[in-house]
Every structure is written in structure tokens, then in C-alpha cells.
Design a protein around this motif. Structure first.
Motif, PDB file in Angstrom:
ATOM      1  N   LEU A 240      22.361   2.652  -6.592  1.00  0.00           N
ATOM      2  CA  LEU A 240      20.807   1.491  -6.091  1.00  0.00           C
ATOM      3  C   LEU A 240      20.677   1.556  -5.379  1.00  0.00           C
ATOM      4  CD1 LEU A 240      23.544  -1.015  -6.214  1.00  0.00           C
ATOM      5  CD2 LEU A 240      22.762  -1.402  -7.631  1.00  0.00           C
ATOM      6  N   MET A 241      20.108   2.589  -4.235  1.00  0.00           N
ATOM      7  CA  MET A 241      19.161   3.260  -3.017  1.00  0.00           C
ATOM      8  C   MET A 241      18.505   4.110  -4.311  1.00  0.00           C
ATOM      9  SD  MET A 241      20.308   1.532  -0.903  1.00  0.00           S
ATOM     10  CE  MET A 241      19.155   2.536   0.561  1.00  0.00           C
ATOM     11  N   ARG A 242      19.148   4.700  -5.059  1.00  0.00           N
ATOM     12  CA  ARG A 242      18.333   5.839  -5.580  1.00  0.00           C
ATOM     13  C   ARG A 242      18.127   5.623  -6.862  1.00  0.00           C
ATOM     14  NH1 ARG A 242      22.255  10.662  -5.787  1.00  0.00           N
ATOM     15  NH2 ARG A 242      22.270  12.452  -3.319  1.00  0.00           N
ATOM     16  N   PHE A 243      18.093   4.459  -7.838  1.00  0.00           N
ATOM     17  CA  PHE A 243      17.197   4.137  -8.548  1.00  0.00           C
ATOM     18  C   PHE A 243      15.522   3.159  -8.220  1.00  0.00           C
ATOM     19  CE2 PHE A 243      20.726   4.724 -11.903  1.00  0.00           C
ATOM     20  CZ  PHE A 243      19.731   5.460 -12.544  1.00  0.00           C
ATOM     21  N   PHE A 244      16.751   2.127  -6.370  1.00  0.00           N
ATOM     22  CA  PHE A 244      15.116   1.317  -6.045  1.00  0.00           C
ATOM     23  C   PHE A 244      14.504   2.799  -5.380  1.00  0.00           C
ATOM     24  CE2 PHE A 244      18.252  -1.879  -7.040  1.00  0.00           C
ATOM     25  CZ  PHE A 244      16.956  -3.286  -8.051  1.00  0.00           C
ATOM     26  N   PHE A 245      14.600   3.545  -5.476  1.00  0.00           N
ATOM     27  CA  PHE A 245      13.632   4.473  -4.625  1.00  0.00           C
ATOM     28  C   PHE A 245      11.874   4.212  -4.631  1.00  0.00           C
ATOM     29  CE2 PHE A 245      10.866   8.163  -4.814  1.00  0.00           C
ATOM     30  CZ  PHE A 245      10.842   8.215  -3.216  1.00  0.00           C
ATOM     31  N   PHE A 248      11.361   1.621  -2.429  1.00  0.00           N
ATOM     32  CA  PHE A 248      10.818   1.536  -1.019  1.00  0.00           C
ATOM     33  C   PHE A 248       9.844   3.167  -0.923  1.00  0.00           C
ATOM     34  CE2 PHE A 248      15.888   0.685  -1.227  1.00  0.00           C
ATOM     35  CZ  PHE A 248      16.008   0.063  -0.586  1.00  0.00           C
ATOM     36  N   PHE A 249       9.406   3.536  -1.340  1.00  0.00           N
ATOM     37  CA  PHE A 249       8.318   4.641  -1.476  1.00  0.00           C
ATOM     38  C   PHE A 249       6.803   4.202  -1.732  1.00  0.00           C
ATOM     39  CE2 PHE A 249       5.797   8.682  -2.929  1.00  0.00           C
ATOM     40  CZ  PHE A 249       6.147   9.152  -2.122  1.00  0.00           C
ATOM     41  N   LEU A 250       7.177   2.768  -1.574  1.00  0.00           N
ATOM     42  CA  LEU A 250       5.713   2.020  -1.633  1.00  0.00           C
ATOM     43  C   LEU A 250       5.627   1.638  -0.683  1.00  0.00           C
ATOM     44  CD1 LEU A 250       5.872  -0.069  -5.382  1.00  0.00           C
ATOM     45  CD2 LEU A 250       4.195   1.835  -4.278  1.00  0.00           C
ATOM     46  N   GLU A 254       7.431   8.884   2.966  1.00  0.00           N
ATOM     47  CA  GLU A 254       8.930  10.382   3.267  1.00  0.00           C
ATOM     48  C   GLU A 254       9.602  10.477   4.655  1.00  0.00           C
ATOM     49  OE1 GLU A 254       7.482  13.821   1.095  1.00  0.00           O
ATOM     50  OE2 GLU A 254       7.553  12.917  -0.713  1.00  0.00           O
ATOM     51  N   LYS A 255       8.345  10.688   5.575  1.00  0.00           N
ATOM     52  CA  LYS A 255       9.237  10.960   6.908  1.00  0.00           C
ATOM     53  C   LYS A 255       9.710   9.773   7.747  1.00  0.00           C
ATOM     54  CE  LYS A 255       6.110  14.573   8.568  1.00  0.00           C
ATOM     55  NZ  LYS A 255       5.206  14.473   9.890  1.00  0.00           N
ATOM     56  N   SER A 256       9.806   8.751   6.955  1.00  0.00           N
ATOM     57  CA  SER A 256      10.152   7.145   7.415  1.00  0.00           C
ATOM     58  C   SER A 256      11.804   6.846   7.041  1.00  0.00           C
ATOM     59  CB  SER A 256       8.833   6.060   6.621  1.00  0.00           C
ATOM     60  OG  SER A 256       8.132   5.922   8.090  1.00  0.00           O
ATOM     61  N   PHE A 304      18.758   9.406   0.007  1.00  0.00           N
ATOM     62  CA  PHE A 304      17.581   9.949  -0.761  1.00  0.00           C
ATOM     63  C   PHE A 304      17.304  11.363  -0.102  1.00  0.00           C
ATOM     64  CE2 PHE A 304      15.599   5.742  -0.006  1.00  0.00           C
ATOM     65  CZ  PHE A 304      16.307   5.540  -1.209  1.00  0.00           C
ATOM     66  N   MET A 305      18.580  12.009   0.686  1.00  0.00           N
ATOM     67  CA  MET A 305      17.964  13.321   1.529  1.00  0.00           C
ATOM     68  C   MET A 305      17.776  14.439   0.318  1.00  0.00           C
ATOM     69  SD  MET A 305      18.034  12.021   4.265  1.00  0.00           S
ATOM     70  CE  MET A 305      17.339  10.985   3.784  1.00  0.00           C
ATOM     71  N   SER A 306      19.475  15.064  -0.664  1.00  0.00           N
ATOM     72  CA  SER A 306      18.933  15.767  -1.349  1.00  0.00           C
ATOM     73  C   SER A 306      17.979  15.673  -2.449  1.00  0.00           C
ATOM     74  CB  SER A 306      20.360  15.352  -2.141  1.00  0.00           C
ATOM     75  OG  SER A 306      20.261  16.707  -2.950  1.00  0.00           O
TER      76      SER A 306
END
Length: 381
Positions: A240-245, A248-250, A254-256, A304-306
Motif C-alpha cells: 500500500l505504501m509503495r503504490f501510494f508513493f 507522498f512524493f507530492l 526524498e530526504k524527509s 520506500f528504502m530500497s
């Protein structure tokens, strides 16, 4: 990934304790190391299609054979072949992803990794559903052969999109180092701080894959089929987190992302894991519930790390993407192998719950390695 939920079955079938089984799993890194030090050159000069065929042969063939083995050292050799295939597949498919991402624009690598996680979830749910009624041999052999066919069909249908090999020109310096000591040393020196950040950020994901089912079954006394639930919840969160990346990116840089998600996810993982451990002897249901929450936060922390670190590395590099992936993989394979050994023998000597705290603490401190890496100029090979 279909083998991971049934690690307790493998452990019993091979008559190995936690320490030895964990060591044998970790020694699969030999296969990964051999693949990562050779496959980048193969992909660069022969293309993704041939590399995928080679990788699939080792990965699916080894997986189909594995449940039929009852001797530890023979299973270890097979595990090395599986790891070789998996790492070769990893380099090939991510090289293809970087090429398509560059053509199409945007950043869809997290979604690709989300798709991979969905496959892992499917494998875990399937294992959850059939563990009590289907033998290990029928489960993994049938699934491996079916997935080999699906992969072959998929590769054939997109053959016109797959990255082609680069013709080697006489008298021109190789872009990708050969499989020599000099070439290996060049790969080992590539982006040391970024490798450290990746190690900190992905170790809990790997530990969950290796140990979550065993922890639920052996430490908490949960049934074999139900003990897979923490792993499933971890993967659902990851997906779920990766598909909604993009969402989040909006709103986050990346640093945050690298600072907030690992710190909070790793911190709450440690809190809920220890809470479940300390109430486990008297309140098994409560302990199992707390453990499930621990692995949900673990999934959120390392989601999101990898993909983020691979994307950052590819963006900073002036070398072929296959070499970027392989170089990061070589160093991380060695480091992950050492950390996995520490976790395995910690599980054997001081207890699995305390061993699982090691990758949890590492995840919390991911931002330290990432800050150092991102503030340093990219290295080249």
C-alpha cells in the motif's frame, strides 16, 4: 518469496536449529555475490532477455528442487543456486525498469517494487491457505514450475521493449569492469556511504522475511498456518505504501521520507515487539496482536528504502544502470550476510526477540547514513 513463509517446515525437515538454519540461509549470499559480480557485464553486452532466461533457470529450478532435499549441506548448495538466480533476475529487471523510467519520465520504481511485494503477498497468502492441507513438495514445486511458464510468456510478449546488448568495440575501454580482482575492487569501493544507508534501511525487511513466521510459531506458540499473519500484514503495508508513493512524493522530499518513515516505523516496531514479548507468557492472543502491529510498523518504516536508494544511485551515476545495481548489490550482499549471521546466532544464544531488535535499531538510524551519503559527491567506477 514463496519459500519464506514455510521456513519452519524447512527447518524441521532439515533437522537444523535456529543458528545453523539461519547460517545456511545467509550463505545463499555466495550465489548472490557471484551473480552480482558477473551479471552486470552480461546484461550490458548481451541484453536483458538472455539474462532473464539464465536467471529464471537457476531461480525456478532451484526452488522446485528445494523441498525434496533432506540433507542440510545439499539444501545449502541449492540455496546458493536460487540466490544466484534471484540476484541475476534482480539486476536484469531493475536495469529494464531504469531504462523504461528514463524513457517515460517520472519515478515508478517504488510501484515496481510494490508489484514485487504484491507477488510476495500472494505467495504468503497461498502458503497461509494451504499449509495444513498441501505438502511442502507439492506447494513449491508446482508453484515454481507455474511461475517459470508465466515468466517465459511475459518475457516473450515484451521482447521488443527489453534492453538490447551493447556491441563491444575493439580498442574502446569497457564501460563495465570484467570479472577480475581489479573489477571487483572497483565495485566494492562504489558509493560506500549510500551502501551503508541501504544496509540500515533494508535489513528489517530481510529479517521479517527470514524470521517473522518462525518467531510467531516458536516464541509465541501460534499455529503454523496463523504464524504467517505478521508477514502478510508486513507485506500488505509495504504494498500500500509503495503504490501510494506518488501521493507522498507530492508533499514530501526524498530526504524527509528517508528521515521520517524509518525513524517512526523502526521505533514503533521495537516498542510493540518488546511489549508483545513481555506479555506473551500469560496473554498469548494479546502478544500476537502486539506482534502484528510491530510488523505493520516495520512495513511502513522500510517501504520506500530500497527503491528510493536505487533511484538516487542511478540519478547520481554516470555509468550503466546494470553496473549501478550490481555494485550496490555486491557490497550489500557482503554486509547483509554478516548482519544475517549476527542475527541468526543472536537468535540461537540470546533469543529471537532480541535478535529482531538488531534490524529494528538499524532502521531507526537509517537517516544518519543517508544524510552522509547525500551530502557527499557520487563516486564512479
Amino acid at each position: 518469496m514463496s519459500a519464506a513463509p514455510r521456513f519452519p517446515d524447512f527447518e524441521s525437515q532439515l533437522h537444523l536449529n535456529n543458528g545453523l538454519f539461519g547460517t545456511f540461509v545467509s550463505l545463499g549470499a555466495i550465489g548472490s555475490f557471484l551473480a552480482l559480480t558477473s551479471i552486470a557485464r552480461y546484461v550490458h553486452y548481451h541484453g536483458v532477455k538472455r539474462a532473464l532466461i539464465l536467471a529464471s533457470f537457476f531461480m525456478y529450478g532451484g526452488l522446485a528442487i528445494s523441498p525434496h532435499l533432506h540433507t542440510g549441506w545439499i539444501w545449502l548448495i541449492d540455496n546458493i543456486f536460487i540466490a544466484f538466480g534471484a540476484s541475476a533476475y534482480h539486476v536484469s529487471i531493475n536495469t529494464q525498469a531504469f531504462a523504461r523510467q528514463k524513457q517515460a519520465g517520472g519515478n515508478f520504481l517504488p510501484k515496481l517494487h510494490g508489484s514485487w511485494s504484491f507477488g510476495a503477498l500472494f505467495a504468503a497468502v497461498l502458503a497461509f491457505a494451504i499449509t495444513q492441507s498441501v505438502s511442502l513438495c507439492w506447494h513449491l514445486t508446482t508453484l515454481a514450475l507455474a511461475m517459470a511458464c508465466v515468466t517465459a510468456i511475459g518475457a516473450y510478449r515484451i521482447r521488443h521493449l527489453l534492453v538490447k546488448g551493447v556491441a563491444k568495440e575493439e580498442g574502446v575501454k569497457d564501460e563495465v569492469p570484467s570479472f577480475t580482482l581489479k573489477g571487483l575492487m572497483a565495485m566494492l569501493k562504489y558509493e560506500p556511504l549510500l551502501n551503508l544507508a541501504m544496509l540500515l534501511g533494508i535489513q528489517l525487511e530481510l529479517a521479517t522475511n527470514d524470521w517473522s513466521t518462525i518467531y510467531s510459531h516458536k516464541n509465541l506458540g501460534i499455529s503454523e498456518s496463523l504464524s504467517i499473519l505478521p508477514y502478510i500484514l508486513f507485506l500488505v503495508t509495504l504494498i500500500l505504501m509503495r503504490f501510494f508513493f506518488p501521493k507522498f512524493f507530492l508533499v514530501m522530499s526524498e530526504k524527509s521520507m528517508i528521515k521520517i518513515f524509518p525513524s517512526l516505523g523502526g521505533g514503533f516496531f521495537l516498542i510493540f515487539l518488546l511489549a508483545g514479548h513481555f506479555v506473551g507468557s500469560n496473554h498469548r492472543v494479546v502478544a500476537f496482536t502486539l506482534t502484528n502491529f510491530a510488523f505493520i510498523f516495520a512495513g511502513a518504516g522500510c517501504c520506500f528504502m530500497s527503491p528510493l536508494f536505487f533511484t538516487i544511485a542511478a540519478r547520481r551515476a554516470q555509468i550503466p544502470s546494470s553496473l549501478v545495481i550490481a555494485s550496490l548489490g555486491v557490497v550489500n550482499t557482503i554486509l547483509i550476510f554478516l548482519v544475517k549471521l549476527v542475527i541468526a546466532w543472536s537468535a540461537q544464544n540470546i533469543g529471537l526477540v532480541y535478535a529482531l531488535m538488531i534490524p529494528g535499531v538499524m532502521l531507526v538510524f537509517t537517516f544518519v547514513g543517508s544524510n552522509m551519503a547525500l551530502n557527499r559527491k557520487a563516486s564512479e567506477i
